[in-house]
Scaffold this active site. Structure first.
Site, PDB file in Angstrom:
ATOM      1  N   ASN A  21       0.842  -1.205   0.000  1.00 56.73           N
ATOM      2  CA  ASN A  21       0.000   0.000   0.000  1.00 56.73           C
ATOM      3  C   ASN A  21       0.870   1.245   0.000  1.00 56.73           C
ATOM      4  O   ASN A  21       0.605   2.204  -0.729  1.00 56.73           O
ATOM      5  CB  ASN A  21      -0.942  -0.007   1.217  1.00 56.73           C
ATOM      6  CG  ASN A  21      -2.186  -0.835   0.971  1.00 56.73           C
ATOM      7  OD1 ASN A  21      -3.081  -0.424   0.239  1.00 56.73           O
ATOM      8  ND2 ASN A  21      -2.228  -2.024   1.547  1.00 56.73           N
ATOM      9  N   ASN A 114      -5.958   4.870   8.617  1.00 56.60           N
ATOM     10  CA  ASN A 114      -5.605   3.453   8.550  1.00 56.60           C
ATOM     11  C   ASN A 114      -6.368   2.810   7.411  1.00 56.60           C
ATOM     12  O   ASN A 114      -7.433   3.285   7.012  1.00 56.60           O
ATOM     13  CB  ASN A 114      -6.016   2.772   9.871  1.00 56.60           C
ATOM     14  CG  ASN A 114      -5.703   1.288   9.899  1.00 56.60           C
ATOM     15  OD1 ASN A 114      -4.623   0.867   9.472  1.00 56.60           O
ATOM     16  ND2 ASN A 114      -6.632   0.477  10.382  1.00 56.60           N
ATOM     17  N   HIS A 116      -8.045  -0.912   6.672  1.00 57.15           N
ATOM     18  CA  HIS A 116      -8.371  -2.190   7.304  1.00 57.15           C
ATOM     19  C   HIS A 116      -9.029  -3.088   6.252  1.00 57.15           C
ATOM     20  O   HIS A 116      -9.913  -2.636   5.516  1.00 57.15           O
ATOM     21  CB  HIS A 116      -9.328  -1.984   8.482  1.00 57.15           C
ATOM     22  CG  HIS A 116      -9.657  -3.269   9.174  1.00 57.15           C
ATOM     23  ND1 HIS A 116      -8.743  -3.940   9.968  1.00 57.15           N
ATOM     24  CD2 HIS A 116     -10.772  -4.031   9.148  1.00 57.15           C
ATOM     25  CE1 HIS A 116      -9.299  -5.054  10.413  1.00 57.15           C
ATOM     26  NE2 HIS A 116     -10.530  -5.137   9.929  1.00 57.15           N
ATOM     27  N   THR A 148      -9.412   6.200  15.677  1.00 63.07           N
ATOM     28  CA  THR A 148      -9.829   6.627  17.011  1.00 63.07           C
ATOM     29  C   THR A 148      -9.271   5.615  18.008  1.00 63.07           C
ATOM     30  O   THR A 148      -8.657   4.617  17.602  1.00 63.07           O
ATOM     31  CB  THR A 148     -11.367   6.675  17.125  1.00 63.07           C
ATOM     32  OG1 THR A 148     -11.872   5.355  16.872  1.00 63.07           O
ATOM     33  CG2 THR A 148     -11.976   7.664  16.156  1.00 63.07           C
TER      34      THR A 148
HETATM   35  C1  GRF Z   1      -3.219  -4.961   3.955  1.00 65.98           C
HETATM   36  O1  GRF Z   1      -4.117  -5.963   3.588  1.00 65.98           O
HETATM   37  C2  GRF Z   1      -3.856  -4.044   4.963  1.00 65.98           C
HETATM   38  O2  GRF Z   1      -5.205  -3.829   4.750  1.00 65.98           O
HETATM   39  C3  GRF Z   1      -3.644  -4.832   6.232  1.00 65.98           C
HETATM   40  O3  GRF Z   1      -2.359  -5.397   6.107  1.00 65.98           O
HETATM   41  C4  GRF Z   1      -2.050  -5.551   4.730  1.00 65.98           C
HETATM   42  C5  GRF Z   1      -0.786  -4.800   4.475  1.00 65.98           C
HETATM   43  O4  GRF Z   1      -0.276  -5.024   3.196  1.00 65.98           O
HETATM   44  N1  GRF Z   1      -3.819  -4.019   7.394  1.00 65.98           N
HETATM   45  P1  GRF Z   1       0.936  -4.174   2.655  1.00 65.98           P
HETATM   46  O5  GRF Z   1       2.026  -4.221   3.740  1.00 65.98           O
HETATM   47  O6  GRF Z   1       0.465  -2.786   2.410  1.00 65.98           O
HETATM   48  O7  GRF Z   1       1.379  -4.879   1.418  1.00 65.98           O
END
Ligand code: GRF
Length: 231
Positions: A21, A114, A116, A148
């Site tokens: 990400n 964040n 999720h 939060t």
């Molecule tokens: C993603 O699926 C995110 O939603 C979750 O952990 C994963 C992280 O993936 N919290 P990356 O490290 O961004 O590849």
């Protein structure tokens, strides 16, 4: 909410692992010439693969192993000091696998986001893909939200969906969802950089000029018109 009239939107991204990400956010800023900059990538794991990638991009990195600290409070205080050195407008949790203390969350109120991997408020916490399969729901998804003190809770900025397919494993679902996560988080960063995002008096999010913050399985917005424009 950050005041972006000064110029570039300064971002610090927190990761714990591969950082896909975070990578998408960095690429999107460059490709879309956004008025934003990832000033630093910080991880609670020194061996997080995303740290190495960030270094190759010339981004400052910092490893802050939580195991070096006696208490959760001590770690969060050190983390906040590291973050504040970069004077970020927003702090983006992107696969950061630590529960944060209320004091830390309060310090960054309105500036901490964040992603999720579920359609919150369903399935907070770990193993969200398994939770979705166990419940037998047919649509799964991801949520970008303000943080939060309550885990995986807070004003929702955007959500994306994927279908569940018969026979899916949690790994199948995670893989299908990941590309939607990338699109949704990148889009939210663009809105943040453009100074469009606010939290209203009801505690819900508004994004100026944007009609829908719901994203389809191909990552496209569910509606393309601008808010207020009626046919
Ligand atoms: C993603 O699926 C995110 O939603 C979750 O952990 C994963 C992280 O993936 N919290 P990356 O490290 O961004 O590849």
């Amino acid at each position: 909410m950050a005041d972006l009239r000064k110029g570039t939107c300064r971002l610090v991204v927190l990761i714990s692992g591969r950082g896909s990400n975070m990578q998408t956010i960095v690429h999107t800023i460059a490709q879309e010439s956004l008025s934003a900059q990832v000033c630093a990538v910080i991880s609670n794991r020194a061996d997080a693969a995303g740290l190495e990638w960030a270094r190759t991009q010339g981004i400052e990195t910092r490893a802050l192993p939580h195991t070096d600290y006696a208490t959760r409070q001590d770690f969060d205080q050190a983390l906040a000091e590291s973050i504040d050195a970069y004077q970020p407008d927003y702090i983006l949790l992107a696969g950061f696998m630590r529960v944060l203390t209320p004091t830390f969350v309060k310090h960054y109120e309105g500036r901490l986001l964040n992603i999720h991997p579920s359609l919150l408020p369903s399935f907070p916490g770990l193993h969200s893909h398994q939770q979705a399969l166990t419940m037998g729901i047919q649509w799964h998804g991801c949520t970008v939200h303000f943080v939060t003190a309550q885990l995986d809770h807070g004003p929702i900025v955007a959500q994306g969906v994927v279908p569940i397919i018969h026979g899916d494993t949690p790994e199948d679902l995670a893989a299908r969802l990941l590309s939607v996560e990338h699109k949704v988080y990148a889009q939210v960063v663009q809105w943040l950089a453009e100074g469009r995002v606010s939290i209203n008096e009801h505690g819900t999010v508004e994004v100026e000029g944007i009609a829908t913050r719901a994203f389809l399985p191909d990552g496209a917005p569910a509606v393309v018109s601008t808010a207020g424009e009626k046919e």
